[in-house]
Design a protein around this motif. Structure first.
Motif, PDB file in Angstrom:
ATOM      1  N   ILE A 103       0.853  -1.188   0.000  1.00 17.80           N
ATOM      2  CA  ILE A 103       0.000   0.000   0.000  1.00 17.80           C
ATOM      3  C   ILE A 103       0.887   1.235   0.000  1.00 17.80           C
ATOM      4  O   ILE A 103       1.734   1.396   0.871  1.00 17.80           O
ATOM      5  N   HIS A 104       0.673   2.107  -0.982  1.00 18.34           N
ATOM      6  CA  HIS A 104       1.549   3.267  -1.164  1.00 18.34           C
ATOM      7  C   HIS A 104       0.970   4.547  -0.601  1.00 18.34           C
ATOM      8  O   HIS A 104       1.705   5.414  -0.148  1.00 18.34           O
ATOM      9  N   ASP A 105      -0.360   4.686  -0.645  1.00 24.90           N
ATOM     10  CA  ASP A 105      -0.963   5.931  -0.194  1.00 24.90           C
ATOM     11  C   ASP A 105      -2.436   5.703   0.116  1.00 24.90           C
ATOM     12  O   ASP A 105      -3.101   4.891  -0.534  1.00 24.90           O
ATOM     13  N   GLY A 133       2.195  -6.821  -9.239  1.00 25.70           N
ATOM     14  CA  GLY A 133       3.070  -5.938  -9.998  1.00 25.70           C
ATOM     15  C   GLY A 133       2.379  -4.754 -10.658  1.00 25.70           C
ATOM     16  O   GLY A 133       3.030  -3.951 -11.322  1.00 25.70           O
ATOM     17  N   ASN A 134       1.069  -4.625 -10.487  1.00 28.39           N
ATOM     18  CA  ASN A 134       0.312  -3.523 -11.083  1.00 28.39           C
ATOM     19  C   ASN A 134      -0.140  -2.530 -10.016  1.00 28.39           C
ATOM     20  O   ASN A 134      -0.660  -2.934  -8.976  1.00 28.39           O
ATOM     21  N   VAL A 135       0.031  -1.242 -10.291  1.00 29.71           N
ATOM     22  CA  VAL A 135      -0.475  -0.207  -9.387  1.00 29.71           C
ATOM     23  C   VAL A 135      -1.966  -0.029  -9.677  1.00 29.71           C
ATOM     24  O   VAL A 135      -2.375   0.115 -10.829  1.00 29.71           O
ATOM     25  N   GLU A 136      -2.769  -0.083  -8.619  1.00 34.52           N
ATOM     26  CA  GLU A 136      -4.214   0.069  -8.743  1.00 34.52           C
ATOM     27  C   GLU A 136      -4.697   1.120  -7.765  1.00 34.52           C
ATOM     28  O   GLU A 136      -3.977   1.492  -6.837  1.00 34.52           O
ATOM     29  N   THR A 137      -5.918   1.585  -7.973  1.00 31.49           N
ATOM     30  CA  THR A 137      -6.547   2.512  -7.036  1.00 31.49           C
ATOM     31  C   THR A 137      -7.905   1.951  -6.634  1.00 31.49           C
ATOM     32  O   THR A 137      -8.522   1.171  -7.371  1.00 31.49           O
ATOM     33  N   ASP A 151     -13.415  12.415   6.980  1.00 33.16           N
ATOM     34  CA  ASP A 151     -12.183  12.381   7.762  1.00 33.16           C
ATOM     35  C   ASP A 151     -11.720  10.939   7.926  1.00 33.16           C
ATOM     36  O   ASP A 151     -12.241  10.032   7.287  1.00 33.16           O
ATOM     37  N   TRP A 152     -10.732  10.731   8.790  1.00 34.20           N
ATOM     38  CA  TRP A 152     -10.171   9.390   8.994  1.00 34.20           C
ATOM     39  C   TRP A 152     -11.057   8.501   9.869  1.00 34.20           C
ATOM     40  O   TRP A 152     -10.925   7.289   9.841  1.00 34.20           O
ATOM     41  N   GLU A 153     -11.942   9.100  10.678  1.00 31.95           N
ATOM     42  CA  GLU A 153     -12.579   8.332  11.753  1.00 31.95           C
ATOM     43  C   GLU A 153     -14.091   8.161  11.641  1.00 31.95           C
ATOM     44  O   GLU A 153     -14.672   7.483  12.465  1.00 31.95           O
ATOM     45  N   THR A 154     -14.737   8.744  10.650  1.00 38.27           N
ATOM     46  CA  THR A 154     -16.196   8.776  10.626  1.00 38.27           C
ATOM     47  C   THR A 154     -16.781   7.864   9.550  1.00 38.27           C
ATOM     48  O   THR A 154     -16.319   7.877   8.411  1.00 38.27           O
ATOM     49  N   SER A 155     -17.794   7.089   9.952  1.00 45.49           N
ATOM     50  CA  SER A 155     -18.542   6.296   8.968  1.00 45.49           C
ATOM     51  C   SER A 155     -19.050   7.239   7.886  1.00 45.49           C
ATOM     52  O   SER A 155     -19.459   8.358   8.179  1.00 45.49           O
ATOM     53  N   GLY A 156     -19.026   6.770   6.651  1.00 51.30           N
ATOM     54  CA  GLY A 156     -19.479   7.568   5.529  1.00 51.30           C
ATOM     55  C   GLY A 156     -18.358   8.343   4.849  1.00 51.30           C
ATOM     56  O   GLY A 156     -18.552   8.882   3.768  1.00 51.30           O
ATOM     57  N   SER A 157     -17.184   8.389   5.482  1.00 46.10           N
ATOM     58  CA  SER A 157     -16.043   9.062   4.859  1.00 46.10           C
ATOM     59  C   SER A 157     -15.589   8.273   3.634  1.00 46.10           C
ATOM     60  O   SER A 157     -15.763   7.050   3.568  1.00 46.10           O
ATOM     61  N   VAL A 158     -15.009   8.983   2.679  1.00 44.91           N
ATOM     62  CA  VAL A 158     -14.544   8.365   1.442  1.00 44.91           C
ATOM     63  C   VAL A 158     -13.031   8.523   1.357  1.00 44.91           C
ATOM     64  O   VAL A 158     -12.502   9.609   1.575  1.00 44.91           O
ATOM     65  N   LYS A 159     -12.351   7.410   1.054  1.00 47.40           N
ATOM     66  CA  LYS A 159     -10.889   7.427   0.938  1.00 47.40           C
ATOM     67  C   LYS A 159     -10.460   6.836  -0.397  1.00 47.40           C
ATOM     68  O   LYS A 159     -11.155   6.014  -0.980  1.00 47.40           O
ATOM     69  N   LEU A 160      -9.281   7.274  -0.848  1.00 45.51           N
ATOM     70  CA  LEU A 160      -8.694   6.768  -2.079  1.00 45.51           C
ATOM     71  C   LEU A 160      -7.397   6.050  -1.729  1.00 45.51           C
ATOM     72  O   LEU A 160      -6.496   6.636  -1.133  1.00 45.51           O
ATOM     73  N   TRP A 161      -7.321   4.774  -2.067  1.00 48.71           N
ATOM     74  CA  TRP A 161      -6.161   3.933  -1.792  1.00 48.71           C
ATOM     75  C   TRP A 161      -5.362   3.740  -3.078  1.00 48.71           C
ATOM     76  O   TRP A 161      -5.948   3.577  -4.152  1.00 48.71           O
ATOM     77  N   LYS A 162      -4.026   3.717  -2.950  1.00 52.42           N
ATOM     78  CA  LYS A 162      -3.141   3.340  -4.056  1.00 52.42           C
ATOM     79  C   LYS A 162      -2.287   2.189  -3.554  1.00 52.42           C
ATOM     80  O   LYS A 162      -1.669   2.278  -2.492  1.00 52.42           O
ATOM     81  N   TYR A 163      -2.260   1.109  -4.322  1.00 51.34           N
ATOM     82  CA  TYR A 163      -1.570  -0.105  -3.893  1.00 51.34           C
ATOM     83  C   TYR A 163      -1.051  -0.854  -5.115  1.00 51.34           C
ATOM     84  O   TYR A 163      -1.417  -0.565  -6.255  1.00 51.34           O
ATOM     85  N   THR A 164      -0.177  -1.818  -4.854  1.00 56.58           N
ATOM     86  CA  THR A 164       0.344  -2.676  -5.918  1.00 56.58           C
ATOM     87  C   THR A 164      -0.069  -4.111  -5.638  1.00 56.58           C
ATOM     88  O   THR A 164       0.120  -4.622  -4.536  1.00 56.58           O
ATOM     89  N   ILE A 165      -0.642  -4.739  -6.664  1.00 56.15           N
ATOM     90  CA  ILE A 165      -1.025  -6.152  -6.574  1.00 56.15           C
ATOM     91  C   ILE A 165      -0.593  -6.823  -7.878  1.00 56.15           C
ATOM     92  O   ILE A 165      -0.842  -6.292  -8.956  1.00 56.15           O
ATOM     93  N   GLY A 185     -12.511   2.567  -9.009  1.00 59.08           N
ATOM     94  CA  GLY A 185     -11.193   1.969  -8.876  1.00 59.08           C
ATOM     95  C   GLY A 185     -10.705   1.396 -10.183  1.00 59.08           C
ATOM     96  O   GLY A 185     -11.497   0.977 -11.016  1.00 59.08           O
ATOM     97  N   SER A 186      -9.387   1.424 -10.317  1.00 63.87           N
ATOM     98  CA  SER A 186      -8.807   0.796 -11.498  1.00 63.87           C
ATOM     99  C   SER A 186      -8.609  -0.682 -11.208  1.00 63.87           C
ATOM    100  O   SER A 186      -8.238  -1.054 -10.097  1.00 63.87           O
ATOM    101  N   HIS A 187      -8.874  -1.508 -12.127  1.00 67.24           N
ATOM    102  CA  HIS A 187      -8.709  -2.958 -12.103  1.00 67.24           C
ATOM    103  C   HIS A 187      -9.802  -3.690 -11.330  1.00 67.24           C
ATOM    104  O   HIS A 187     -10.543  -4.434 -11.933  1.00 67.24           O
ATOM    105  N   VAL A 188      -9.903  -3.503 -10.014  1.00 57.75           N
ATOM    106  CA  VAL A 188     -10.844  -4.320  -9.250  1.00 57.75           C
ATOM    107  C   VAL A 188     -12.281  -4.138  -9.741  1.00 57.75           C
ATOM    108  O   VAL A 188     -13.024  -5.104  -9.872  1.00 57.75           O
TER     109      VAL A 188
END
Length: 158
Positions: free
Chosen positions: A46-48, A71-75, A55-69, A96-99
């Motif tokens: 997981i890169h970012d 060998g491919n970087v996905e979001t 925010d970080w702590e509240t239900s309903g918050s939206v986050k964007l993840w960047k990871y490698t699976i 999201g890209s890929h999934v």
């Protein structure tokens, strides 16, 4: 013109359980509202993680993840639901890209269960395939199992 059979893919699930040695409450807190620490605990995977809405702590918050699976970087953009009473965290895929190339819907559910030696984390994937021939998301389940193992090891070292 209507396409016959469109939207007929059913909701499916896959599950895995990971035994943990770290304190289960500490691990639950990490999973529920310390997403910003995932790149520290699993930096090779997981890169970012960034807050997109809320925010970080509240239900309903939206986050964007960047990871490698594989060998491919996905979001993965997700909406978090936190169930404190049951130590359960759900991440519902929005974009999201890929999934989401193969799945109409995709949700990750983490359920933390404490015991005298640490506890366990049950990981459930709920998904609907876009096409019946698409493979189940086994590589994503394996990826999540390894991320939880990394988090467990990270918390033991703290």
């Amino acid at each position: 013109m209507a396409v016959s059979g469109a939207g007929t893919c059913k909701l499916e699930t896959m599950e895995a359980e990971v035994e943990i040695k770290a304190n289960a409450d500490k691990l639950y807190k990490f999973i529920s509202n310390q997403h910003y620490d995932f790149p520290k605990a699993a930096s090779d995977k997981i890169h970012d993680v960034a807050v997109h809405e809320g925010d970080w702590e509240t239900s309903g918050s939206v986050k964007l993840w960047k990871y490698t699976i594989d060998g491919n970087v996905e979001t993965y953009k997700e909406k978090v639901e936190i169930d404190e009473a049951n130590k359960r965290v759900s991440l519902t895929g929005l974009e999201g890209s890929h999934v989401l190339d193969n799945y109409k819907s995709y949700k990750i559910i983490f359920q933390v269960t404490p015991n005298s030696e640490g506890g366990s984390v049950k990981i459930t994937l709920e998904y609907k395939k876009l096409n019946e021939n698409d493979p189940p998301p086994q590589k994503y389940l394996s990826f999540l199992v390894n991320v939880i193992k990394d988090v467990d090891a990270h918390l033991i070292k703290e």
